[in-house]
Design an enzyme around this catalytic site. Structure first.
Site, PDB file in Angstrom:
ATOM      1  N   GLY A  53       7.821  -2.744  -9.278  1.00 11.21           N
ATOM      2  CA  GLY A  53       7.516  -2.917 -10.690  1.00 11.21           C
ATOM      3  C   GLY A  53       7.665  -4.370 -11.090  1.00 11.21           C
ATOM      4  CB  CYS A  80       9.451  -4.111  -4.265  1.00 14.34           C
ATOM      5  SG  CYS A  80       9.361  -5.827  -4.805  1.00 14.34           S
ATOM      6  CE1 TYR A  81      13.071  -3.537 -11.987  1.00 16.36           C
ATOM      7  CE2 TYR A  81      12.834  -1.167 -11.640  1.00 16.36           C
ATOM      8  CZ  TYR A  81      13.303  -2.224 -12.394  1.00 16.36           C
ATOM      9  OH  TYR A  81      14.016  -1.973 -13.549  1.00 16.36           O
ATOM     10  CG  HIS A 172       5.023  -4.072  -1.702  1.00 16.21           C
ATOM     11  ND1 HIS A 172       5.104  -3.192  -2.758  1.00 16.21           N
ATOM     12  CD2 HIS A 172       5.542  -5.233  -2.153  1.00 16.21           C
ATOM     13  CE1 HIS A 172       5.631  -3.794  -3.804  1.00 16.21           C
ATOM     14  NE2 HIS A 172       5.913  -5.041  -3.464  1.00 16.21           N
ATOM     15  CD  GLU A 174       3.626  -0.165  -1.555  1.00 18.33           C
ATOM     16  OE1 GLU A 174       4.450  -0.194  -0.626  1.00 18.33           O
ATOM     17  OE2 GLU A 174       3.853  -0.647  -2.668  1.00 18.33           O
ATOM     18  CG  ASP A 230     -15.580  12.651  -9.868  1.00 17.69           C
ATOM     19  OD1 ASP A 230     -15.539  12.453  -8.637  1.00 17.69           O
ATOM     20  OD2 ASP A 230     -15.288  11.790 -10.712  1.00 17.69           O
ATOM     21  CE  LYS A 371     -15.563   9.152  -7.043  1.00 11.74           C
ATOM     22  NZ  LYS A 371     -15.939   9.422  -8.426  1.00 11.74           N
TER      23      LYS A 371
END
Ligand code: XMP
Length: 515
Positions: A53, A80-81, A172, A174, A230, A371
């Protein structure tokens, strides 16, 4: 089903964490950092990830979790945060540091720790490459915590509490720039949380079908089918559940791409066998748009007419109690996150934000999916690939790609030019690697010469962008021979166009669409 809970502290990567976890076949959901402890207990996750964050933990009003979170006996990984927050909550010290790290870093890790076992790029000197993005760092560890990773600038780049299940990483995992990142997340999920990998599209489809049947019973349901990914996937999924009780209304607003009407009818009515109600409302839309040149006004007119046409059709049906929409997970998260952190706010509404006064209950079978997961569901449902991989197309269609006023003549020119762009990009094998590519018709005329004649005709611009979510985008470096081909075909084949230019603007500060 085993699940991972992600608490959002506003990182731009929060959604990426959720996607990575799901790609590892474990269901995950993002909730705001201040969700109640009771809701967490009810969600019953196998593990909790605290996101990064933008705040500093020592700032007044910085987002925090209650320390009680750690007494639930659920493994926690702070990123991280998230790690700095764990440090502070357990009595350690975090401070702003001159030793900021942004970008690539090497960290030395304890490769025997369950979090760091079997990492792909672990090399002989005991390090892995990671991607960092922090100004603050942990200066002093809390009692009972010890480091399991250190970088040159962060002596505590990864931490763990005693032999417990509370972990923190300063980097990170991710993002793709951390090559072993996915494995670190997998280790957390499998080794630390012992979560079973049960999330896959097959089981999702089964569950959804059951849920839709239960909800809808023997009533009818309407859905606005646009031919986009969608609404198409939602329609076919619902069709599997309730068959003929589903009515799909496909409105031709006169602003669709070349061949789109025929394709949607052929795929969904003739091949898949949906109950498709086709409404040709081209006349109505074009008439209402006469004289409108302001983009927001065009959008508003199109939205209003759409609702009117849709309602008119839906009212002709009997026993309709439900309205289905292809809402996706990113839209749902945006609406619960605190201060709108992890995703920028969209100003657009998809077709289908519909009839309030008809008093229909909403069915949104895709609201838990990203998606790419929707595309995979579509594949399992055997929806043709060209529908699933089609570039995003705005609800107001070609109206926002004809700058200024719209008429049949300008629509014809744009449709033809746009079809050439798509055809050539497909032929070059680039269609699937590009987020969106299309033509825009400009309201200016320029001088040209064709044969011995002087011409005074319109300009078409080509726009092609790479993007991962439409929020930011960069223009594509299309190969020159391809641009040459597109340009000469448009000028030769589309009457009324004598000049083609290429848009080299990124988003921000430009947008993807011209209007
Ligand atoms: P912009 O132009 O804002 O577009 O960079 C971001 C993404 O949204 C699509 N877009 C729209 N979609 N209604 C929609 O349903 C709209 O009014 C609209 N305007 C833009 C655009 O095509 C891109 O994918």
């Amino acid at each position: 089903m085993d699940k991972i809970l992600i608490l959002d502290f506003g990182s731009q990567y929060t959604m990426l964490i959720a996607r990575r976890v799901r790609e590892l076949s474990v269901y995950s959901e993002i909730h705001p950092y201040n969700v109640s402890l009771d809701s967490i207990k009810e969600f019953d996750p196998q593990g909790i990830i605290l996101s990064g964050g933008p705040s500093s933990v020592y700032d007044e009003g910085a987002p925090k979790v209650s320390a009680d979170l750690f007494s639930l006996n659920i493994p926690v990984l702070g990123i991280c945060y998230g790690m700095q927050l764990i440090t502070e909550l357990f009595g350690g010290k975090v401070a702003g540091s001159a030793a900021r790290e942004y970008g690539y870093a090497e960290i030395e890790i304890d490769s025997k720790d369950p979090l760091f076992i079997d990492l792909d790029d672990f090399d002989r000197d005991g390090t892995i490459s990671v991607w960092m993005s922090h100004g603050d760092r942990v200066e002093m560890l809390p009692d009972k915590f010890y480091p399991i990773g250190k970088s040159e600038n962060s002596p505590f780049a990864a931490i763990r509490n005693g032999p417990g299940d509370i972990y923190g990483v300063q980097f990170h995992p991710e993002v793709v720039h951390t090559p072993s990142g996915v494995k670190v997340l997998e280790n957390f999920i499998s080794n630390v949380c012992e979560a079973a990998k049960q999330w896959n599209m097959g089981s999702f489809i089964e569950q959804s079908i059951r849920k839709i049947k239960e909800t809808v019973g023997d009533h009818g349901l309407v859905l606005g089918l646009s031919g986009g990914v969608d609404s198409s996937v939602a329609a076919v999924l619902i069709h599997r559940a309730i068959g003929e009780q589903l009515y799909c209304i496909f409105v031709n607003n006169g602003l669709l791409r070349k061949g789109e009407v025929e394709e949607v009818i052929s795929v969904f009515r003739d091949t898949i066998g949906l109950n498709l109600i086709y409404v040709d409302a081209e006349e109505k839309f074009l008439e209402a748009l006469t004289g409108a040149s302001d983009p927001e006004r065009k959008r508003k007119i199109i939205g209003e007419i759409f609702i009117r046409v849709f309602e008119e059709e839906a009212r002709k049906l009997e026993n309709i109690k439900f309205l289905a929409q292809g809402t996706l997970y990113p839209d749902v998260i945006e609406s619960v996150s605190f201060k709108g952190p992890s995703a920028t706010i969209k100003s657009h509404h998809n077709v289908g934000g519909l009839p309030d006064e008809m008093d229909l209950a909403l069915v949104e079978p895709l609201r838990e999916l990203f998606k790419d997961e929707v595309r995979n569901v579509g594949r399992e449902l055997e929806i043709p690939e060209n529908i699933l991989t089609r570039h995003p197309f705005p609800g107001p269609g070609l109206a926002v790609r004809i700058i200024g006023e719209i008429n049949r003549d300008s629509l014809f020119k744009l449709r033809e030019a746009d079809a050439i762009v798509e055809e050539e990009i497909r032929k070059a094998g680039l269609y699937e690697s590009i987020w969106q590519a299309f033509a825009v018709l400009l309201p200016i005329k320029t001088v040209g010469v064709m044969g011995d004649e002087r011409t005074y005709e319109n300009v078409v611009t080509i726009r092609a962008v790479h993007s991962s979510d439409g929020m930011t985008a960069d223009w594509v470096e299309l190969p020159y021979p391809l641009m040459k081909k597109i340009s000469s075909r448009i000028i030769n084949e589309v009457k009324g166009v004598n000049r083609v230019v290429y848009d080299i603007s990124s988003k921000p500060p430009s947008t993807i669409e011209w209007e």
